[in-house]
Motif scaffolding. Sequence first.
Motif, PDB file in Angstrom:
ATOM      1  N   VAL A   1       0.836  -1.205   0.000  1.00 41.81           N
ATOM      2  CA  VAL A   1       0.000   0.000   0.000  1.00 41.81           C
ATOM      3  C   VAL A   1       0.870   1.253   0.000  1.00 41.81           C
ATOM      4  CG1 VAL A   1      -1.647   1.369   1.351  1.00 41.81           C
ATOM      5  CG2 VAL A   1      -1.993  -1.092   1.090  1.00 41.81           C
ATOM      6  N   VAL A   2       1.847   1.317   0.896  1.00 42.19           N
ATOM      7  CA  VAL A   2       2.679   2.513   0.994  1.00 42.19           C
ATOM      8  C   VAL A   2       3.657   2.603  -0.176  1.00 42.19           C
ATOM      9  CG1 VAL A   2       4.615   1.658   2.403  1.00 42.19           C
ATOM     10  CG2 VAL A   2       3.829   4.024   2.642  1.00 42.19           C
ATOM     11  N   ILE A   3       4.143   1.476  -0.646  1.00 47.00           N
ATOM     12  CA  ILE A   3       5.062   1.484  -1.789  1.00 47.00           C
ATOM     13  C   ILE A   3       4.386   2.085  -3.013  1.00 47.00           C
ATOM     14  CG2 ILE A   3       6.194  -0.008  -3.500  1.00 47.00           C
ATOM     15  CD1 ILE A   3       7.870   0.413  -1.008  1.00 47.00           C
ATOM     16  N   GLU A   4       3.163   1.643  -3.301  1.00 51.06           N
ATOM     17  CA  GLU A   4       2.451   2.160  -4.461  1.00 51.06           C
ATOM     18  C   GLU A   4       2.114   3.636  -4.299  1.00 51.06           C
ATOM     19  OE1 GLU A   4      -0.856  -0.480  -4.918  1.00 51.06           O
ATOM     20  OE2 GLU A   4       0.351  -2.078  -5.825  1.00 51.06           O
ATOM     21  N   ALA A   5       1.735   4.033  -3.080  1.00 45.93           N
ATOM     22  CA  ALA A   5       1.375   5.424  -2.822  1.00 45.93           C
ATOM     23  C   ALA A   5       2.589   6.346  -2.932  1.00 45.93           C
ATOM     24  CB  ALA A   5       0.741   5.568  -1.437  1.00 45.93           C
ATOM     25  N   GLU A   6       3.718   5.933  -2.354  1.00 45.72           N
ATOM     26  CA  GLU A   6       4.914   6.782  -2.377  1.00 45.72           C
ATOM     27  C   GLU A   6       5.558   6.822  -3.760  1.00 45.72           C
ATOM     28  OE1 GLU A   6       6.023   8.820   0.177  1.00 45.72           O
ATOM     29  OE2 GLU A   6       4.022   8.229   0.871  1.00 45.72           O
ATOM     30  N   GLU A   7       5.476   5.730  -4.467  1.00 49.01           N
ATOM     31  CA  GLU A   7       6.004   5.717  -5.832  1.00 49.01           C
ATOM     32  C   GLU A   7       5.208   6.681  -6.709  1.00 49.01           C
ATOM     33  OE1 GLU A   7       7.458   2.416  -9.120  1.00 49.01           O
ATOM     34  OE2 GLU A   7       5.776   1.903  -7.800  1.00 49.01           O
ATOM     35  N   LEU A   8       3.892   6.672  -6.545  1.00 46.69           N
ATOM     36  CA  LEU A   8       3.036   7.593  -7.294  1.00 46.69           C
ATOM     37  C   LEU A   8       3.296   9.042  -6.878  1.00 46.69           C
ATOM     38  CD1 LEU A   8       0.726   8.135  -9.270  1.00 46.69           C
ATOM     39  CD2 LEU A   8      -0.880   7.714  -7.378  1.00 46.69           C
ATOM     40  N   ARG A   9       3.470   9.271  -5.558  1.00 46.05           N
ATOM     41  CA  ARG A   9       3.740  10.624  -5.063  1.00 46.05           C
ATOM     42  C   ARG A   9       5.025  11.180  -5.692  1.00 46.05           C
ATOM     43  NH1 ARG A   9       2.140  12.592   0.067  1.00 46.05           N
ATOM     44  NH2 ARG A   9       2.114  10.482   0.933  1.00 46.05           N
ATOM     45  N   GLU A  10       6.067  10.344  -5.719  1.00 44.78           N
ATOM     46  CA  GLU A  10       7.329  10.803  -6.298  1.00 44.78           C
ATOM     47  C   GLU A  10       7.195  11.045  -7.797  1.00 44.78           C
ATOM     48  OE1 GLU A  10      12.048   9.614  -6.338  1.00 44.78           O
ATOM     49  OE2 GLU A  10      10.570   8.006  -6.480  1.00 44.78           O
ATOM     50  N   MET A  11       6.510  10.129  -8.493  1.00 45.93           N
ATOM     51  CA  MET A  11       6.346  10.270  -9.932  1.00 45.93           C
ATOM     52  C   MET A  11       5.633  11.580 -10.278  1.00 45.93           C
ATOM     53  SD  MET A  11       6.991   8.708 -12.849  1.00 45.93           S
ATOM     54  CE  MET A  11       7.151   6.952 -12.508  1.00 45.93           C
TER      55      MET A  11
ATOM     56  N   SER B   1       5.570  14.291  -8.402  1.00 43.49           N
ATOM     57  CA  SER B   1       6.431  15.429  -8.061  1.00 43.49           C
ATOM     58  C   SER B   1       7.532  15.630  -9.098  1.00 43.49           C
ATOM     59  CB  SER B   1       7.057  15.227  -6.677  1.00 43.49           C
ATOM     60  OG  SER B   1       8.015  14.184  -6.696  1.00 43.49           O
ATOM     61  N   MET B   2       7.885  14.546  -9.817  1.00 44.76           N
ATOM     62  CA  MET B   2       8.915  14.618 -10.853  1.00 44.76           C
ATOM     63  C   MET B   2       8.304  14.757 -12.247  1.00 44.76           C
ATOM     64  SD  MET B   2      11.922  14.475  -9.378  1.00 44.76           S
ATOM     65  CE  MET B   2      11.263  15.446  -8.029  1.00 44.76           C
ATOM     66  N   ASN B   3       6.983  15.033 -12.299  1.00 45.37           N
ATOM     67  CA  ASN B   3       6.275  15.222 -13.567  1.00 45.37           C
ATOM     68  C   ASN B   3       6.458  14.046 -14.530  1.00 45.37           C
ATOM     69  OD1 ASN B   3       5.269  17.871 -12.938  1.00 45.37           O
ATOM     70  ND2 ASN B   3       7.335  18.663 -13.312  1.00 45.37           N
TER      71      ASN B   3
ATOM     72  N   VAL C   1      10.856   9.411 -15.112  1.00 44.89           N
ATOM     73  CA  VAL C   1      11.261   8.174 -14.442  1.00 44.89           C
ATOM     74  C   VAL C   1      12.718   8.214 -14.012  1.00 44.89           C
ATOM     75  CG1 VAL C   1      11.498   5.675 -14.725  1.00 44.89           C
ATOM     76  CG2 VAL C   1       9.541   6.854 -15.726  1.00 44.89           C
ATOM     77  N   VAL C   2      13.573   8.813 -14.826  1.00 50.50           N
ATOM     78  CA  VAL C   2      15.005   8.867 -14.521  1.00 50.50           C
ATOM     79  C   VAL C   2      15.268   9.625 -13.223  1.00 50.50           C
ATOM     80  CG1 VAL C   2      17.245   9.671 -15.352  1.00 50.50           C
ATOM     81  CG2 VAL C   2      15.607   8.693 -16.955  1.00 50.50           C
ATOM     82  N   ALA C   3      14.403  10.574 -12.896  1.00 50.72           N
ATOM     83  CA  ALA C   3      14.584  11.387 -11.689  1.00 50.72           C
ATOM     84  C   ALA C   3      13.986  10.723 -10.455  1.00 50.72           C
ATOM     85  CB  ALA C   3      13.962  12.760 -11.888  1.00 50.72           C
ATOM     86  N   CYS C   4      13.420   9.535 -10.631  1.00 47.59           N
ATOM     87  CA  CYS C   4      12.759   8.838  -9.525  1.00 47.59           C
ATOM     88  C   CYS C   4      13.622   7.709  -8.973  1.00 47.59           C
ATOM     89  CB  CYS C   4      11.416   8.265  -9.978  1.00 47.59           C
ATOM     90  SG  CYS C   4      10.189   9.516 -10.391  1.00 47.59           S
ATOM     91  N   THR C   5      13.450   7.423  -7.694  1.00 52.59           N
ATOM     92  CA  THR C   5      14.105   6.285  -7.062  1.00 52.59           C
ATOM     93  C   THR C   5      13.362   5.013  -7.454  1.00 52.59           C
ATOM     94  OG1 THR C   5      12.742   6.528  -5.080  1.00 52.59           O
ATOM     95  CG2 THR C   5      14.830   7.708  -5.110  1.00 52.59           C
ATOM     96  N   ARG C   6      13.852   3.874  -6.955  1.00 49.68           N
ATOM     97  CA  ARG C   6      13.184   2.590  -7.210  1.00 49.68           C
ATOM     98  C   ARG C   6      12.373   2.201  -5.972  1.00 49.68           C
ATOM     99  NH1 ARG C   6      17.586  -1.342  -8.065  1.00 49.68           N
ATOM    100  NH2 ARG C   6      18.938   0.226  -7.102  1.00 49.68           N
TER     101      ARG C   6
END
Length: 245
Positions: free
Chosen positions: A86-96, A98-100, A103-108
């Motif tokens: 739940v948190v992985i999907e939410a935080e991955e979406l939040r970062e994506m 914020s980085m518009n 993908v290259v600017a995002c963590t894994r």
Amino acid sequence: MPPKAKAPSFGSQDYWDQRFTTNTAPFDWLSAPEALDPVITEALGSIDDAAPEILHIGCGSSLLSQHLKTHVRRAQQVHNVDYSRVVIEAEELREMMSMNGNVVACTRWSAVDLLDYTSLIGACDLSKYSVVIDKSTSDAISCAEDVLCSLPYAVSSKQRESTDRMVEVELKEIPVHPLELMAVHLALVTKPGARWLSLSYTSERYTFLEGEPTKTEEDGTGNTGIPDPRLLWTVVEDPHTTFHP
């Protein structure tokens, strides 16, 4: 007299899924995201690796997941993992967002059960990471029940990899403390000389790393049939700060 408050089920996946579903705001345990900066900088500086990979375990919704990007050249050198999908999907979406969508600017990000080596190596390569960041994750995992491990165990401290060893022995199960098992599993995915940086509520969390290792068999397993964490990690500073294999 009112009844005693029941302690949260920090070892339960359902607890974390529910917590992150009802509370979506970023939250940091124990201290601010930059609190570990000095030891992270020191650890990375001591490693002969031009592009060190950082494994952030039990990342939750901590702002540390994003702050770690300040320590590396490429965002994808940071791998955030957590028990709760739940948190992985939410935080991955939040970062994506914020980085518009860059993908290259995002963590894994990966949902991983650190107490299940098949889950861990399914998301993380063997001998991959130079630094493990643990901000109170060991505290939460210590609240879990002992893990019943089938013997012979498929992880060897000598080989540092999973294996399908076929040995003619009596099959049985033994209980293993969750933090000891996590230490064994983290050794699978870290490089020799890697650092495990841990910030914990208590300096007594890692007493299992004290003393001399037990005698081992040829494959590196101890008398219990489980690798001895003392053969894999050495405390190099205060017990609640740093380890290396």
